[in-house]
Each structure stands twice: as C-alpha cells, then as structure tokens.
Scaffold this motif. Sequence first.
Motif, PDB file in Angstrom:
ATOM      1  N   GLN A 100      -6.389  11.017  -2.043  1.00 44.92           N
ATOM      2  CA  GLN A 100      -4.953  10.756  -1.975  1.00 44.92           C
ATOM      3  C   GLN A 100      -4.208  12.072  -1.879  1.00 44.92           C
ATOM      4  OE1 GLN A 100      -3.247   7.687  -1.820  1.00 44.92           O
ATOM      5  NE2 GLN A 100      -1.688   9.178  -1.191  1.00 44.92           N
ATOM      6  N   ASP A 107       1.236   8.261   2.571  1.00 41.71           N
ATOM      7  CA  ASP A 107       1.227   6.963   1.887  1.00 41.71           C
ATOM      8  C   ASP A 107       0.470   5.966   2.765  1.00 41.71           C
ATOM      9  OD1 ASP A 107       1.684   4.547   0.648  1.00 41.71           O
ATOM     10  OD2 ASP A 107       3.846   4.836   0.415  1.00 41.71           O
ATOM     11  N   GLU A 138       1.786   2.373   3.224  1.00 39.36           N
ATOM     12  CA  GLU A 138       2.941   2.266   4.109  1.00 39.36           C
ATOM     13  C   GLU A 138       2.511   2.053   5.561  1.00 39.36           C
ATOM     14  OE1 GLU A 138       6.934   2.121   5.173  1.00 39.36           O
ATOM     15  OE2 GLU A 138       6.095   2.195   3.141  1.00 39.36           O
TER      16      GLU A 138
END
Length: 210
Positions: free
Chosen positions: A200, A204, A207
């Motif tokens: 990560q 995002d 999204e």
Amino acid sequence: MSAEIIEIFPSNPDERKIRQVVECLKGGGIIIYPTDTVYAMGCDIFNTKAVERLCKIKGIKPQHNNFSIVCHDLSNIATYAKVSNNAFRLLKRALPGPFTFILPATADLPKIMQTNRKTIGIRVPDHTIPQRIIEVLGNPIITTSLKDDIDDIIEYPNEIEVIYDQNKDKADIIIDGGWCGIDPSTVVLAIDDDFEVIRQGVGDFEEINR
C-alpha cells in the motif's frame, strides 16, 4: 566524478536539459529523477552495462532483480508486458498515476531484465519529467526508489541536498524537479485477473477498482 545536478521545472521542461539527460542514459549513465511519488534511480533498460552497474549499486544480482520500468504511456506497456482485457481496463483507470502493476513479461523485455519470475513491474507516473525523458529516449527506463535504512526506519529522501550527499558517487545526473513525496507507489499484483495489493502506497486501489 560526482553527479551533476540539473534543475528541470515540471511545468515547462527545458528540452535542452531533457536531451542532456537522454544522452547520459544512452551513454550508460544512471540518473535520479522525480516521479509522482518519490525520487527514483534508473537507467536505460537496453544498456546492459548500465543495468549491471545499477544492480551493483543496489547490491543484487541481475537475474534476481526486482526492478520496475517506467513507460511513457499505456500503448508503450504492451511491448513489455502481457495485459489481459480486464487488466487493461484497470490500467486505463489508474495510469498515469501512483501505481506499480506487476504483470507477465514479454520476450521483448531485455534479457538482463528477465527473471525466473517472468514478471515485470510497470509504472506510468503522472509527472512530465520522466514522461518526456522516456518519450525522447524512445524506450522505458528502470525505476528503483531511493531509501535510507537508518535505525530500522525506512525513509524516502526528498531534499536534493540529501539525495546528492547520499548518491553523488552513484548517479551521473540528479534531476532537481522540486518537491515529490515521501511515500512510494501502491504495488498491485496483476498476473491474472485476481488483482491483489501487495504494497500500500500513495495510490487508492479501491478507488480505481470499483
């Protein structure tokens, strides 16, 4: 000889300076350049000696490298990676942007960049400087982020003075493109259509995967 610092403004890259960087890459040079996440180190993927030199700097063997490459745009990706229809739709939503996609490699990838994993990381950063460098060069460059391991805390340096002090004997050109960031890209495993985030970062994934 210590690295040369070249200031390039992302809003209006100086073509003379871009060509200077490209000539350095063509000659087997290693550069440090800004992206939409962190500053990165790289070289021309087709210059074997430069890739070997970069592997030595990073302390890895070429056949074990886990470098990613920066492409100019989506059309550039299909030459070096196999992209399914679902993966292409995902990449189209995500790129240019702060993501690295791990995809099956094609045979067009330089031999020194091919590993037993038969995969390659692909980046298309949303940043005019690397995009323009790759466009003029005519092929992708390697991207490997700059990191410091100090007291077990991983830091991504962002200040040019710090980057220069730590890498002046490693790189040939350090591009001062202003502020980048201190967080890396989000890495997505996309070797099949079961996409998985394995690191990560800034991007995002939820999204773009709606």
